[in-house]
Scaffold this motif. Sequence first.
Motif, mmCIF file in Angstrom:
data_model
loop_
_atom_site.group_PDB
_atom_site.id
_atom_site.type_symbol
_atom_site.label_atom_id
_atom_site.label_comp_id
_atom_site.label_asym_id
_atom_site.label_seq_id
_atom_site.Cartn_x
_atom_site.Cartn_y
_atom_site.Cartn_z
ATOM 1 N N VAL A 84 -13.771 14.301 -56.434
ATOM 2 C CA VAL A 84 -13.760 15.199 -57.587
ATOM 3 C C VAL A 84 -14.040 16.645 -57.151
ATOM 4 N N MET A 85 -14.955 16.824 -56.196
ATOM 5 C CA MET A 85 -15.358 18.161 -55.775
ATOM 6 C C MET A 85 -14.395 18.790 -54.762
ATOM 7 N N ALA A 86 -13.469 18.001 -54.216
ATOM 8 C CA ALA A 86 -12.641 18.470 -53.100
ATOM 9 C C ALA A 86 -11.589 19.482 -53.545
ATOM 10 N N ASP A 87 -11.416 20.522 -52.721
ATOM 11 C CA ASP A 87 -10.327 21.482 -52.893
ATOM 12 C C ASP A 87 -9.297 21.352 -51.774
ATOM 13 N N ASP A 88 -9.727 20.825 -50.635
ATOM 14 C CA ASP A 88 -8.850 20.682 -49.470
ATOM 15 C C ASP A 88 -8.187 19.302 -49.464
ATOM 16 N N PRO A 89 -7.100 19.143 -48.698
ATOM 17 C CA PRO A 89 -6.414 17.845 -48.646
ATOM 18 C C PRO A 89 -7.175 16.772 -47.881
ATOM 19 N N VAL A 90 -8.223 17.158 -47.155
ATOM 20 C CA VAL A 90 -9.045 16.198 -46.421
ATOM 21 C C VAL A 90 -10.486 16.359 -46.884
ATOM 22 N N LEU A 91 -11.190 15.237 -47.091
ATOM 23 C CA LEU A 91 -12.568 15.283 -47.560
ATOM 24 C C LEU A 91 -13.504 15.556 -46.386
ATOM 25 N N GLY A 92 -14.162 16.714 -46.407
ATOM 26 C CA GLY A 92 -15.046 17.117 -45.328
ATOM 27 C C GLY A 92 -16.493 16.726 -45.572
ATOM 28 N N ALA A 93 -17.303 16.823 -44.537
ATOM 29 C CA ALA A 93 -18.717 16.454 -44.634
ATOM 30 C C ALA A 93 -19.485 17.383 -45.553
ATOM 31 N N ASP A 94 -18.969 18.599 -45.773
ATOM 32 C CA ASP A 94 -19.657 19.543 -46.662
ATOM 33 C C ASP A 94 -19.684 19.053 -48.106
ATOM 34 N N LEU A 95 -18.840 18.075 -48.441
ATOM 35 C CA LEU A 95 -18.805 17.531 -49.809
ATOM 36 C C LEU A 95 -19.856 16.454 -50.035
ATOM 37 N N LEU A 96 -20.489 15.996 -48.984
ATOM 38 C CA LEU A 96 -21.492 14.935 -49.119
ATOM 39 C C LEU A 96 -22.744 15.467 -49.802
ATOM 40 N N SER A 97 -23.433 14.601 -50.531
ATOM 41 C CA SER A 97 -24.652 15.006 -51.217
ATOM 42 C C SER A 97 -25.776 15.242 -50.209
ATOM 43 N N PRO A 98 -26.768 16.053 -50.566
ATOM 44 C CA PRO A 98 -27.862 16.376 -49.635
ATOM 45 C C PRO A 98 -28.585 15.150 -49.095
ATOM 46 N N LYS A 99 -28.756 14.119 -49.917
ATOM 47 C CA LYS A 99 -29.499 12.943 -49.450
ATOM 48 C C LYS A 99 -28.782 12.261 -48.281
ATOM 49 N N VAL A 100 -27.444 12.331 -48.261
ATOM 50 C CA VAL A 100 -26.702 11.734 -47.150
ATOM 51 C C VAL A 100 -26.815 12.607 -45.908
ATOM 52 N N LEU A 101 -26.657 13.909 -46.082
ATOM 53 C CA LEU A 101 -26.723 14.815 -44.940
ATOM 54 C C LEU A 101 -28.113 14.841 -44.310
ATOM 55 N N LYS A 102 -29.145 14.732 -45.128
ATOM 56 C CA LYS A 102 -30.508 14.802 -44.601
ATOM 57 C C LYS A 102 -30.869 13.595 -43.750
ATOM 58 N N ASN A 103 -30.144 12.519 -43.904
ATOM 59 C CA ASN A 103 -30.455 11.304 -43.163
ATOM 60 C C ASN A 103 -29.538 11.098 -41.969
ATOM 61 N N VAL A 104 -28.740 12.098 -41.652
ATOM 62 C CA VAL A 104 -27.813 11.963 -40.541
ATOM 63 C C VAL A 104 -28.516 12.306 -39.237
ATOM 64 N N ASN A 105 -28.441 11.411 -38.253
ATOM 65 C CA ASN A 105 -28.945 11.666 -36.906
ATOM 66 C C ASN A 105 -27.774 11.568 -35.950
ATOM 67 N N SER A 106 -27.492 12.632 -35.248
ATOM 68 C CA SER A 106 -26.359 12.614 -34.321
ATOM 69 C C SER A 106 -26.730 11.897 -33.047
ATOM 70 N N ASP A 107 -25.700 11.540 -32.266
ATOM 71 C CA ASP A 107 -25.941 10.889 -30.983
ATOM 72 C C ASP A 107 -26.724 11.797 -30.047
ATOM 73 N N GLU A 108 -26.576 13.127 -30.231
ATOM 74 C CA GLU A 108 -27.268 14.059 -29.363
ATOM 75 C C GLU A 108 -28.771 14.073 -29.623
ATOM 76 N N ASP A 109 -29.219 13.481 -30.727
ATOM 77 C CA ASP A 109 -30.642 13.490 -31.054
ATOM 78 C C ASP A 109 -31.380 12.307 -30.460
#
Length: 493
Positions: free
Chosen positions: A402-427
């Motif tokens: 619903v929030m997307a403007d681009d043809p591909v859904l990017g990570a910037d569209l994810l809600s804060p609760k999802v982004l805050k729990n992301v741990n990259s392999d580099e961590d």
Amino acid sequence: MSEYSNTANPVRLPIVLLVDDEPMSLQVLRRTLDEEFTVLTADNVADAEKVLSEIPVQVVVSDQRMPDMSGTDFLTHVRTQWPDVIRIIISAYTDPVDLIKGINEAGIYSFVPKPWQPEHLILTLKNATRLFALQKENELLNLELKVTAPQLDSQLQHKRRVLKERHHFDNIACAPDSPMKGICAQVARVAPYDISVLVTGESGTGKELITRALHYTSHRADKPFVKENCGAMPVQLLESELFGHTRGAFTGANTDRVGILEKADGGTVFLDEIGDTSLEFQVKLLRFLQEGELRPLGSNRRRKVNVRVISATNRNLEAEVRAGRFREDLYYRLATVPIHLPPLREREMDIPVIANRILQSIMISYGKPVEGFTDEAMECISAYRWPGNVRELENEVRRMLVMADDPVLGADLLSPKVLKNVNSDEDEDMPVSLEIGSLKDRVEVLEARILKETLIRNKWNKSKAALELGLSRVGLRAKLERYGLEQHKLGNE
């Protein structure tokens, strides 16, 4: 006194009538619904009836407690005079007598509890207006087509084929190495036999999906599949729903009612949230399972019913048995074959498959095509633990689309609760939790997470991220190099 709202576009928007004796409640409701519907209001029954007689209202939403007449009595009258109008009650009270009376006499479409949530109320009314439109369309089609019995039979057979295909085990979204493959194979072996199955698992893990697949691959597939949610339902109302009742069986029982066990004769009954039922109800259910007979409330006659009972719960029923809250004999009746569905966090390989399946489905529903998810978005989605399981994942994908403007859904569209729990392999060289390690280590973990979340949300635009965090570009770049975040993605400068 009646009042009109949104009269600038009274024809194109669905017409909803709100009835409540409290002006403040009407004002809040009207403000909430004004953009989606043509809203009419009445603070008394007489004005409401006048509106109904003059204007083609589609949905009536009535408060239950009013001085001149109760909501259920008013909507019972509406059902008699304007039977096509969809009827909804809003109430802070859940008296079982009122609930039963609303179902039996007023033909209530939905009860909306107070305090109501705007999103839930709007969705309920949209579904109600859609139902009204479908009813009218169906009436017109019946008049035009004059459908014959063979045509109806052909349509029915087609719908059955569609249901069987849709709810087959092969259509359950999971990865090739998913534990769900073994679970589906086990349930498929059980499906042809009339044996009780108990499906357990956290809310949103797909218990109903497995149950429907079990029914539509069994020899009962051409017979009804009926679901009843047993959670938090008063004993008398639950008994009435399952076993039926006769007129006069209790206050508000003004007509005979056939229970769903009898309606589903020959088919399958799915009792969801069985672990939330009372011991009193459990005794009656056990008797039905043992004898295959039911006795409607208020009746002395027993009726033979042939149904397969499948139950589900998010509780640990063995623990409930030990605690004395669930009958042991009923547990063994229901759990001849126990099936446990693991939560989504224990089958991470399924998350991309399910997310893409959900996206394909809602793109069709919303008429908004996109190409899919970015790799970064899917990485974040896969890293989140999804405590609400598939249901939470579905809500997140809907929000992204619903929030997307681009043809591909990017990570910037994810809600804060999802982004805050992301741990990259580099961590991985850092402490994995803020609860262990030295103070310096914990602060570094938190800082790295905040940096990465902010960059993702700003599409890796370092200028915007630095401004949001109150850092200079040089300071931000130094921190990114320190935590190894520069190598992720060089976004817009």
